[in-house]
Design a protein around this motif. Structure first.
Motif, mmCIF file in Angstrom:
data_model
loop_
_atom_site.group_PDB
_atom_site.id
_atom_site.type_symbol
_atom_site.label_atom_id
_atom_site.label_comp_id
_atom_site.label_asym_id
_atom_site.label_seq_id
_atom_site.Cartn_x
_atom_site.Cartn_y
_atom_site.Cartn_z
ATOM 1 N N GLY A 37 0.818 -1.206 0.000
ATOM 2 C CA GLY A 37 0.000 0.000 0.000
ATOM 3 C C GLY A 37 0.850 1.254 0.000
ATOM 4 N N PRO A 38 0.220 2.430 -0.018
ATOM 5 C CA PRO A 38 0.954 3.696 -0.102
ATOM 6 C C PRO A 38 1.862 3.903 1.112
ATOM 7 N N ALA A 39 3.123 4.196 0.846
ATOM 8 C CA ALA A 39 4.094 4.346 1.934
ATOM 9 C C ALA A 39 3.759 5.509 2.844
ATOM 10 N N GLU A 40 3.048 6.510 2.314
ATOM 11 C CA GLU A 40 2.743 7.698 3.114
ATOM 12 C C GLU A 40 1.444 7.559 3.910
ATOM 13 N N ALA A 41 0.711 6.480 3.687
ATOM 14 C CA ALA A 41 -0.577 6.302 4.358
ATOM 15 C C ALA A 41 -0.384 5.857 5.803
ATOM 16 N N ARG A 42 -1.416 6.071 6.611
ATOM 17 C CA ARG A 42 -1.379 5.580 7.985
ATOM 18 C C ARG A 42 -1.323 4.056 7.983
ATOM 19 N N PRO A 43 -0.519 3.473 8.843
ATOM 20 C CA PRO A 43 -0.307 2.021 8.764
ATOM 21 C C PRO A 43 -1.351 1.201 9.510
ATOM 22 N N ILE A 44 -1.660 0.049 8.944
ATOM 23 C CA ILE A 44 -2.373 -1.017 9.633
ATOM 24 C C ILE A 44 -1.333 -2.076 9.976
ATOM 25 N N LEU A 45 -1.197 -2.372 11.242
ATOM 26 C CA LEU A 45 -0.225 -3.357 11.708
ATOM 27 C C LEU A 45 -0.961 -4.654 12.005
ATOM 28 N N MET A 46 -0.744 -5.675 11.166
ATOM 29 C CA MET A 46 -1.413 -6.958 11.322
ATOM 30 C C MET A 46 -0.475 -7.947 11.993
ATOM 31 N N TYR A 57 -2.467 -13.580 6.655
ATOM 32 C CA TYR A 57 -3.157 -12.355 6.251
ATOM 33 C C TYR A 57 -3.121 -12.114 4.739
ATOM 34 N N ARG A 58 -2.747 -13.120 3.971
ATOM 35 C CA ARG A 58 -2.504 -12.915 2.535
ATOM 36 C C ARG A 58 -3.733 -12.415 1.786
ATOM 37 N N HIS A 59 -4.942 -12.834 2.208
ATOM 38 C CA HIS A 59 -6.159 -12.394 1.521
ATOM 39 C C HIS A 59 -6.682 -11.062 2.058
ATOM 40 N N MET A 60 -6.221 -10.642 3.209
ATOM 41 C CA MET A 60 -6.667 -9.386 3.803
ATOM 42 C C MET A 60 -5.793 -8.212 3.393
ATOM 43 N N ILE A 61 -4.495 -8.459 3.241
ATOM 44 C CA ILE A 61 -3.559 -7.388 2.926
ATOM 45 C C ILE A 61 -3.967 -6.638 1.657
ATOM 46 N N PRO A 62 -4.273 -7.322 0.531
ATOM 47 C CA PRO A 62 -4.643 -6.578 -0.686
ATOM 48 C C PRO A 62 -5.932 -5.777 -0.534
ATOM 49 N N VAL A 63 -6.895 -6.285 0.235
ATOM 50 C CA VAL A 63 -8.168 -5.577 0.412
ATOM 51 C C VAL A 63 -7.943 -4.262 1.161
ATOM 52 N N CYS A 64 -7.142 -4.297 2.188
ATOM 53 C CA CYS A 64 -6.877 -3.083 2.961
ATOM 54 C C CYS A 64 -5.947 -2.130 2.203
ATOM 55 N N ALA A 65 -4.984 -2.675 1.481
ATOM 56 C CA ALA A 65 -4.090 -1.822 0.694
ATOM 57 C C ALA A 65 -4.853 -1.126 -0.428
ATOM 58 N N ALA A 66 -5.796 -1.845 -1.053
ATOM 59 C CA ALA A 66 -6.584 -1.262 -2.143
ATOM 60 C C ALA A 66 -7.464 -0.120 -1.651
ATOM 61 N N ALA A 67 -7.769 -0.108 -0.350
ATOM 62 C CA ALA A 67 -8.575 0.975 0.219
ATOM 63 C C ALA A 67 -7.716 2.184 0.583
ATOM 64 N N GLY A 68 -6.431 2.112 0.270
ATOM 65 C CA GLY A 68 -5.563 3.259 0.484
ATOM 66 C C GLY A 68 -4.744 3.227 1.749
ATOM 67 N N HIS A 69 -4.724 2.074 2.409
ATOM 68 C CA HIS A 69 -3.973 1.971 3.651
ATOM 69 C C HIS A 69 -2.606 1.320 3.422
ATOM 70 N N ARG A 70 -1.649 1.697 4.226
ATOM 71 C CA ARG A 70 -0.363 0.996 4.263
ATOM 72 C C ARG A 70 -0.531 -0.184 5.208
ATOM 73 N N VAL A 71 -0.236 -1.386 4.741
ATOM 74 C CA VAL A 71 -0.434 -2.594 5.535
ATOM 75 C C VAL A 71 0.926 -3.222 5.833
ATOM 76 N N PRO A 281 -11.683 -13.953 5.473
ATOM 77 C CA PRO A 281 -10.680 -12.892 5.301
ATOM 78 C C PRO A 281 -11.235 -11.593 4.736
ATOM 79 N N VAL A 282 -12.118 -11.681 3.748
ATOM 80 C CA VAL A 282 -12.638 -10.456 3.136
ATOM 81 C C VAL A 282 -13.588 -9.721 4.072
ATOM 82 N N PRO A 283 -14.542 -10.398 4.730
ATOM 83 C CA PRO A 283 -15.361 -9.677 5.714
ATOM 84 C C PRO A 283 -14.527 -9.069 6.845
ATOM 85 N N PHE A 284 -13.483 -9.766 7.270
ATOM 86 C CA PHE A 284 -12.590 -9.236 8.300
ATOM 87 C C PHE A 284 -11.925 -7.950 7.798
ATOM 88 N N ALA A 285 -11.369 -7.994 6.591
ATOM 89 C CA ALA A 285 -10.697 -6.822 6.022
ATOM 90 C C ALA A 285 -11.675 -5.667 5.807
#
Length: 296
Positions: A37-46, A57-71, A281-285
């Protein structure tokens, strides 16, 4: 401290795990982490737990990154692509805390949203309580911060004895047993990848015995101090427990009652076993993304 490093070839062509590796040095040990995800975005620490790694977390990371978060999803020392001390005695609750503190310090992480499960919660909730100004929200699924003052469920006692004394400790089968869905052969291979032999499994075997089980446990005082912070925690606190985990069942209500930031949050119960990242994973993300969307 003697340690081993899993050969890189063990991680080649893992299913649904295309992430570039990143590393930090913790004294003489190397810790691996995913950073998407974007390096400048606020981080999600999983933070993963026992005996998994960031593959969880392989299926969750892309969902959260696609929403603009750094994961950011590290492999705890003893797991995944991180180095693995070979003696069970090299692992302690406080040592894991020191490693994680160094990790967030070196990456200079602030405005963190914590996402944690299992031992990721034992470490993550303490980390947030000890660094409250660096965390903006917490999401817990199937996790807790025990002090040893509460009675452990029978399922945990069985698990602890198995981890310590069983000559057979099949990592992937353990994760499959703790999931509702049946993992495929390539997923099983991925969970076994970090552990090519017995000497690689000391960290995984050590974790259950490090859970505070009595009021005089070495970690009890620090965990009680963390609870004093959490009982004043006003920032968003979301629970995303599953409906089929015998170890943490009921923990979501306990957290909701004790932590002020849990009030009026859109808590969800997801379908799954202990490893809800495998089952939902997707509902969690999406629950994470929805929470953060209300904070934008």
């Amino acid at each position: 401290m003697d340690f081993v490093r899993t050969p890189d070839k063990r991680f080649e062509r893992l299913l649904d795990y295309p992430f570039e590796p990143h590393y930090v040095q913790l004294d003489n040990l190397r810790m691996h982490y995913v950073d998407e995800g974007p390096a400048e975005a606020r981080p999600i620490l999983m933070l993963h737990g026992e005996p998994s790694w960031s593959y969880l977390y392989r299926h969750m990371i892309p969902v959260c990154a696609a929403a603009g978060h750094r994961v950011i999803a590290p492999d705890l020392i003893g797991f995944g692509k991180s180095d693995k001390p070979t003696s069970i005695d090299d692992y302690s609750y406080q040592q894991h805390m020191d490693w994680m503190q160094s990790f967030i310090d070196q990456l200079k992480l602030t405005d963190i949203t914590l996402v944690c499960q299992d031992w990721g919660s034992l470490l993550g909730l303490r980390l947030a309580a000890e660094n409250p100004d660096r965390f903006r929200a917490i999401v817990v699924g199937n996790g807790m911060l025990p002090t040893g003052d509460q009675k452990a469920p029978p399922a945990f006692k069985i698990w602890k004895n198995f981890a310590l004394y069983s000559p057979w400790f099949p990592i992937a089968r353990i994760i499959r047993t703790g999931s509702f869905r049946k993992l495929g052969p390539e997923e099983m291979r991925a969970y076994d990848a970090p552990f090519p032999g017995k000497k690689y499994k000391a960290g995984a075997r050590a974790f259950p015995r490090l859970v505070p089980m009595t009021p005089d446990d070495p970690a009890t005082d620090a965990n009680r101090s963390a609870w004093k912070v959490l009982e004043q925690w006003e920032k968003p606190f979301l629970t995303t427990f599953s409906n089929g985990d015998p170890i943490t069942r009921g923990g979501d209500r306990y957290l909701q009652e004790r932590i002020p930031g849990a009030k009026n949050q859109p808590h969800v119960t997801l379908k799954g076993g202990h490893f809800l990242q495998e089952d939902s994973p997707v509902p969690f993300a999406r629950a994470i993304n929805d929470l953060l969307a209300t904070m934008a």
